[in-house]
Design an enzyme around this catalytic site. Sequence first.
Site, PDB file in Angstrom:
ATOM      1  N   SER A 155       0.835  -1.202   0.000  1.00 39.74           N
ATOM      2  CA  SER A 155       0.000   0.000   0.000  1.00 39.74           C
ATOM      3  C   SER A 155       0.875   1.260   0.000  1.00 39.74           C
ATOM      4  O   SER A 155       1.664   1.457  -0.918  1.00 39.74           O
ATOM      5  CB  SER A 155      -0.964  -0.049   1.185  1.00 39.74           C
ATOM      6  OG  SER A 155      -1.965   0.939   1.073  1.00 39.74           O
ATOM      7  N   ASP A 249     -10.345  -3.368  -4.673  1.00 36.39           N
ATOM      8  CA  ASP A 249      -9.445  -2.404  -4.049  1.00 36.39           C
ATOM      9  C   ASP A 249      -9.446  -1.128  -4.881  1.00 36.39           C
ATOM     10  O   ASP A 249      -9.236  -1.190  -6.100  1.00 36.39           O
ATOM     11  CB  ASP A 249      -8.031  -3.003  -3.997  1.00 36.39           C
ATOM     12  CG  ASP A 249      -6.995  -2.102  -3.326  1.00 36.39           C
ATOM     13  OD1 ASP A 249      -7.348  -0.984  -2.895  1.00 36.39           O
ATOM     14  OD2 ASP A 249      -5.826  -2.526  -3.246  1.00 36.39           O
ATOM     15  N   HIS A 279      -8.245  -4.912  -0.373  1.00 37.24           N
ATOM     16  CA  HIS A 279      -7.011  -4.235   0.026  1.00 37.24           C
ATOM     17  C   HIS A 279      -6.559  -4.725   1.406  1.00 37.24           C
ATOM     18  O   HIS A 279      -7.371  -5.002   2.284  1.00 37.24           O
ATOM     19  CB  HIS A 279      -7.259  -2.728   0.086  1.00 37.24           C
ATOM     20  CG  HIS A 279      -6.034  -1.940   0.361  1.00 37.24           C
ATOM     21  ND1 HIS A 279      -5.135  -1.598  -0.626  1.00 37.24           N
ATOM     22  CD2 HIS A 279      -5.528  -1.428   1.517  1.00 37.24           C
ATOM     23  CE1 HIS A 279      -4.149  -0.910  -0.098  1.00 37.24           C
ATOM     24  NE2 HIS A 279      -4.352  -0.796   1.207  1.00 37.24           N
TER      25      HIS A 279
END
Length: 313
Positions: A155, A249, A279
Amino acid sequence: MALDQQSRYILDMIAAAGRPPLHTCTPQQARQSFDFRKLAGPPDDIARVENMAIPGPAGNLRVRVYTPDGEGPFPALVYCHGGGWVVGDLDTVDVPCRRLASRAACVVASVDYRLAPEHPFPAAAEDAYAAFQWLVENAGARHIDATRIAVGGDSAGGNLAAVVALMARDRVAPQPCFQVLLYPVTDGALDTASYRENADGYLLTRDSMVWFWNHYVSDADRMHPYASPLRAEHHRGLPPAFVVTAEFDPLRDEGEAYAHRLAAAGTPVECKRYDGTIHGFCWMPGVLDKGRQALDDTAAALRVAFQSDNRYR
């Protein structure tokens, strides 16, 4: 593809907890409620774990170093945790880092970079870059092969990993041999189809990403390539990459766009989308089969990358 049952279970569990939406919290409140460790599962056995302080751009920088069994010299991975540059810490990714160290047979150095908004852009990126360069410079003392040091993260940590590679290229400094980008943030525009399709209801929301970006970087710097690596003037001369995305996501499309951009510049890239999941799934290998699969696929990609005659060269 439909959302898989394990991901649905996670989302239902989070909804039942009744926590306020992230974008309505202060950074301090978000940090107190941000804990996925119970979903990480049992840790892999690892030969040695050390908490260290290394020189950083603004004082000491905490790093947790995981060393596998063996004599070395080992390959290594410098890893940056996710959390939107605002939340997360070394404990957030302890189980994933142990798994990667064990299964890729490499040292993993997990970086506790400075968080926003107390330390806005480019503090986190400069910390990640400093940690990578420190490991290169001190590789011999750590029984590490300085020519086989990769960079990675998930991320916002994937964002930092991509930026470290860009910084090293631009500054004509030692480069990572490989980059692992797990559902990375690569662009501040927030205008992709996956942002529209997955804006709400799948753990990470569009509102949360707006909140993260607003805490991390000013409007003037939002499209700077060290904040939005997709916006770099060019992507030539960067290390090979393994890119992971999740179907449900908001960041899916920008991660895949970055993989395409690297490939178009001549960089060997493997991009793998994990359908049916959300995610952050690599933080939850204890309850998500695809989280375990993605981490093991990442370890396999690292093993190949660390071989001198591998398919990524």
